[in-house]
Write a protein that holds these residues in place. Structure first.
Motif, PDB file in Angstrom:
ATOM      1  N   ARG A  29       0.832  -1.210   0.000  1.00 20.52           N
ATOM      2  CA  ARG A  29       0.000   0.000   0.000  1.00 20.52           C
ATOM      3  C   ARG A  29       0.864   1.257   0.000  1.00 20.52           C
ATOM      4  NH1 ARG A  29      -1.739  -4.392   1.655  1.00 20.52           N
ATOM      5  NH2 ARG A  29      -3.945  -4.959   1.596  1.00 20.52           N
ATOM      6  N   ARG A  30       2.018   1.154  -0.655  1.00 18.61           N
ATOM      7  CA  ARG A  30       2.990   2.244  -0.656  1.00 18.61           C
ATOM      8  C   ARG A  30       2.549   3.436  -1.499  1.00 18.61           C
ATOM      9  NH1 ARG A  30       4.534  -1.852  -3.860  1.00 18.61           N
ATOM     10  NH2 ARG A  30       5.145  -1.422  -6.022  1.00 18.61           N
ATOM     11  N   ARG A  31       1.456   3.302  -2.267  1.00 14.92           N
ATOM     12  CA  ARG A  31       0.981   4.438  -3.053  1.00 14.92           C
ATOM     13  C   ARG A  31       0.503   5.580  -2.167  1.00 14.92           C
ATOM     14  NH1 ARG A  31      -3.365   1.755  -6.893  1.00 14.92           N
ATOM     15  NH2 ARG A  31      -3.844   0.766  -4.898  1.00 14.92           N
ATOM     16  N   SER A  32       0.165   5.278  -0.922  1.00 10.52           N
ATOM     17  CA  SER A  32      -0.237   6.331   0.013  1.00 10.52           C
ATOM     18  C   SER A  32       0.892   6.600   0.995  1.00 10.52           C
ATOM     19  CB  SER A  32      -1.502   5.920   0.778  1.00 10.52           C
ATOM     20  OG  SER A  32      -1.234   4.834   1.637  1.00 10.52           O
ATOM     21  N   GLU A  33       1.009   7.852   1.441  1.00 13.19           N
ATOM     22  CA  GLU A  33       2.056   8.212   2.393  1.00 13.19           C
ATOM     23  C   GLU A  33       1.894   7.450   3.702  1.00 13.19           C
ATOM     24  OE1 GLU A  33       1.415  11.735  -0.318  1.00 13.19           O
ATOM     25  OE2 GLU A  33       0.169  10.332   0.795  1.00 13.19           O
ATOM     26  N   SER A  34       0.641   7.250   4.132  1.00 12.39           N
ATOM     27  CA  SER A  34       0.421   6.511   5.376  1.00 12.39           C
ATOM     28  C   SER A  34       0.879   5.064   5.239  1.00 12.39           C
ATOM     29  CB  SER A  34      -1.060   6.569   5.762  1.00 12.39           C
ATOM     30  OG  SER A  34      -1.876   6.117   4.695  1.00 12.39           O
ATOM     31  N   GLY A  35       0.731   4.484   4.039  1.00 15.80           N
ATOM     32  CA  GLY A  35       1.213   3.122   3.816  1.00 15.80           C
ATOM     33  C   GLY A  35       2.721   3.027   3.922  1.00 15.80           C
ATOM     34  N   LEU A  36       3.428   4.015   3.369  1.00 14.59           N
ATOM     35  CA  LEU A  36       4.890   4.032   3.464  1.00 14.59           C
ATOM     36  C   LEU A  36       5.349   4.210   4.907  1.00 14.59           C
ATOM     37  CD1 LEU A  36       5.938   6.149   0.349  1.00 14.59           C
ATOM     38  CD2 LEU A  36       6.472   3.754   0.778  1.00 14.59           C
ATOM     39  N   ALA A  37       4.670   5.107   5.638  1.00 16.90           N
ATOM     40  CA  ALA A  37       5.036   5.333   7.039  1.00 16.90           C
ATOM     41  C   ALA A  37       4.804   4.070   7.866  1.00 16.90           C
ATOM     42  CB  ALA A  37       4.234   6.504   7.604  1.00 16.90           C
ATOM     43  N   PHE A  38       3.696   3.373   7.608  1.00 18.95           N
ATOM     44  CA  PHE A  38       3.418   2.135   8.336  1.00 18.95           C
ATOM     45  C   PHE A  38       4.455   1.069   7.994  1.00 18.95           C
ATOM     46  CE2 PHE A  38       0.785  -0.509  10.873  1.00 18.95           C
ATOM     47  CZ  PHE A  38       0.847  -1.780  10.322  1.00 18.95           C
ATOM     48  N   MET A  39       4.888   1.020   6.735  1.00 21.81           N
ATOM     49  CA  MET A  39       5.922   0.069   6.333  1.00 21.81           C
ATOM     50  C   MET A  39       7.228   0.343   7.079  1.00 21.81           C
ATOM     51  SD  MET A  39       7.763  -0.427   2.642  1.00 21.81           S
ATOM     52  CE  MET A  39       8.704   1.055   2.964  1.00 21.81           C
ATOM     53  N   LEU A  40       7.608   1.621   7.188  1.00 25.31           N
ATOM     54  CA  LEU A  40       8.828   1.981   7.913  1.00 25.31           C
ATOM     55  C   LEU A  40       8.724   1.590   9.381  1.00 25.31           C
ATOM     56  CD1 LEU A  40      11.573   3.374   7.929  1.00 25.31           C
ATOM     57  CD2 LEU A  40      10.400   5.554   8.313  1.00 25.31           C
ATOM     58  N   PHE A  41       7.558   1.814   9.973  1.00 27.94           N
ATOM     59  CA  PHE A  41       7.325   1.437  11.369  1.00 27.94           C
ATOM     60  C   PHE A  41       7.479  -0.075  11.548  1.00 27.94           C
ATOM     61  CE2 PHE A  41       5.473   1.199  15.479  1.00 27.94           C
ATOM     62  CZ  PHE A  41       4.480   0.229  15.457  1.00 27.94           C
ATOM     63  N   ALA A  42       6.895  -0.848  10.637  1.00 22.57           N
ATOM     64  CA  ALA A  42       6.975  -2.307  10.731  1.00 22.57           C
ATOM     65  C   ALA A  42       8.399  -2.802  10.487  1.00 22.57           C
ATOM     66  CB  ALA A  42       6.005  -2.943   9.734  1.00 22.57           C
ATOM     67  N   CYS A  43       9.127  -2.168   9.573  1.00 23.92           N
ATOM     68  CA  CYS A  43      10.529  -2.549   9.331  1.00 23.92           C
ATOM     69  C   CYS A  43      11.375  -2.322  10.581  1.00 23.92           C
ATOM     70  CB  CYS A  43      11.095  -1.747   8.162  1.00 23.92           C
ATOM     71  SG  CYS A  43      10.502  -2.276   6.537  1.00 23.92           S
ATOM     72  N   ALA A  44      11.129  -1.204  11.269  1.00 17.65           N
ATOM     73  CA  ALA A  44      11.867  -0.923  12.505  1.00 17.65           C
ATOM     74  C   ALA A  44      11.590  -1.996  13.555  1.00 17.65           C
ATOM     75  CB  ALA A  44      11.483   0.457  13.034  1.00 17.65           C
TER      76      ALA A  44
END
Length: 472
Positions: A29-44
């Protein structure tokens, strides 16, 4: 490896796997900024849990210390990425600018550097001693924390507190379906809050074991379920692809500081723009100063739209509206560019036809009122000059000796009426020979043109025909 050690290793490793799946969920869901932010949070969380699992399983103090340092590549990113996700999710993306993003990550990067170089200054861990826990049967650390640890803890708590406040605000003020989403996410936030407070205050019944990464993973799993259940990260991208990009009108979405957050293909084509996301509207539209001026005028005035003509002849209807968030605060601006060039051209064409009909009616009325040929010719010539937007014109009648000037308008009034001109001279003579009307856009490029009025650019010649014979 003892039995308890294996259980904790399994839980931490399972948390890493769950966090990895959440990161993949965010990536989809990286097309949305919130999706990218959630991905970064999960990667951390994945990095934190992964190295923590192996740190628990190790019985070597040196290996444990190295793995503890590696964990901080994930630890320092958890709170900032969660705060950024909360900003996007709650509709406060206008607050996020490049400068502020850099500011958010300064302290985490500083803490990471201090952790990696702790052996030189001991600012993060003043003292770290390892001993075997007789009850659990594996090596655990007894830590004396330094100044940078407490700085990081304070900073992370501030970010988490602000993220919690944003979610609580949505839960209290948003529409019903958003309240349900925000309330569930808000509940999930308190799980890692509680576990980390227990760890930092050393009130954990399990001793020095840190269950915060597992608690964050549980919270992340609950948040992931909410996002899947309510499709919170998918609605905006789908709406954009199916609606915004499909519009013929140009759409520019700007934040409160007038930086471009989104722009569709139509706007790029209308204004010939490329790669302007993140730029200010002044930077993006610097080639269109009139459009910029109109944009700011519409923001200040109560008028919602106005028309403007660009340099290439394109006529736009420009509309500006303020976008408000869920509690009524301004969240940005919407600039809509509607190309009305064809409509304006059609309106002008209709207006010309109406003027032509009005002129014919006036000529008919003049002929009905008077049989004076001079008055009729004057009306016809004046109307023809007005309809063609010419600066001058004349009418001649053909005689045996040549063509005689009988009516003049504009510059040609300097010529005496009744003067006789050669019959086959200039562009007029060519029209008399061929019997066909001509419009010469550039008279200087026509070999037959005769300079009778200086600064003439173009010339239209129409034969007057009666009983299939050219009479003038």
């Amino acid at each position: 490896m003892s039995w308890w050690q294996f259980i904790y290793f399994f839980l931490a490793f399972a948390s890493a796997g769950m966090s990895g799946w959440l990161a993949y969920f965010g990536w989809r869901r990286r097309r949305s900024e919130s999706g990218l932010a959630f991905m970064l949070f999960a990667c951390a969380l994945t990095i934190w849990s992964f190295f923590y699992a192996f740190e628990i399983s190790s019985n070597s103090p040196a290996t444990k210390l190295t793995l503890s340092k590696l964990m901080y590549f994930g630890i320092v990113a958890v709170a900032p990425s969660w705060f950024i996700f909360a900003l996007y999710y709650t509709g406060n993306s206008h607050w996020i600018t490049r400068r502020r993003l850099v500011g958010i990550w300064v302290i985490p990067l500083l803490i990471l550097c201090l952790v990696l170089t702790n052996d030189w200054h001991h600012l993060h861990w003043r003292e770290l001693l390892y001993s075997t826990d007789e009850q659990l049967g594996f090596l655990r650390g007894d830590v004396q924390y330094g100044a940078s640890f407490w700085l990081h803890t304070l900073y992370a708590y501030v970010l988490m507190l602000m993220a919690t406040a944003l979610l609580a605000r949505v839960a209290l003020n948003a529409v019903r379906h958003q309240q349900r989403q925000a309330s569930l996410i808000l509940i999930s936030v308190f799980i890692p809050w509680a576990s980390n407070i227990i760890y930092v205050t050393r009130t954990n019944p399990l001793g020095g074991l840190d269950i915060t990464p597992m608690a964050f993973t549980v919270a992340g799993a609950l948040i992931g379920w909410v996002l899947v259940r309510f499709r919170a990260l998918e609605n905006i991208p789908i709406a954009r692809e199916t609606i915004i990009e499909g519009l013929a009108d140009g759409i520019l979405l700007l934040d409160c500081d007038h930086f471009i957050l989104d722009i569709n293909r139509a706007a790029c084509e209308l204004c010939q723009l490329e790669d302007v996301l993140g730029e200010s509207i002044e930077q993006a539209l610097y080639q269109y100063p009139k459009l910029l001026q109109l944009y700011h005028q519409l923001l200040k005035s109560k008028q919602s739209s106005d028309e403007i003509t660009l340099r290439d002849g394109v006529i736009l209807n420009v509309a500006v509206s303020t976008i408000y968030n869920y509690i009524g605060d301004p969240a940005g601006y919407l600039l809509i560019l509607h190309d009305i060039t064809q409509r304006k051209q059609a309106e002008e064409k209709i207006a010309r036809h109406v003027a032509e009909l009005r002129t014919l009616r006036e000529i008919d009325a003049r002929i009905s009122e008077s049989l004076d040929i001079t008055a009729v010719l004057d009306t016809a010539l004046t109307s023809a000059v007005q309809m063609t937007r010419a600066t001058a014109g004349f009418i001649t009648l053909i005689e045996e000796e040549g063509q005689r000037l009988v009516q003049a308008h504009g510059h040609y009034k300097t010529l005496p009426l009744g003067e006789l001109f050669p019959k086959h001279f200039g562009i007029v003579g060519r029209v008399i020979r061929t019997g066909k009307a001509e419009f010469v856009q550039d008279v200087t490029a026509d070999a037959d043109y005769y300079v009778d009025v200086q600064d003439t650019c173009s010339e239209m010649v129409v034969p007057l025909i009666a009983h299939e014979k050219i009479i003038g």
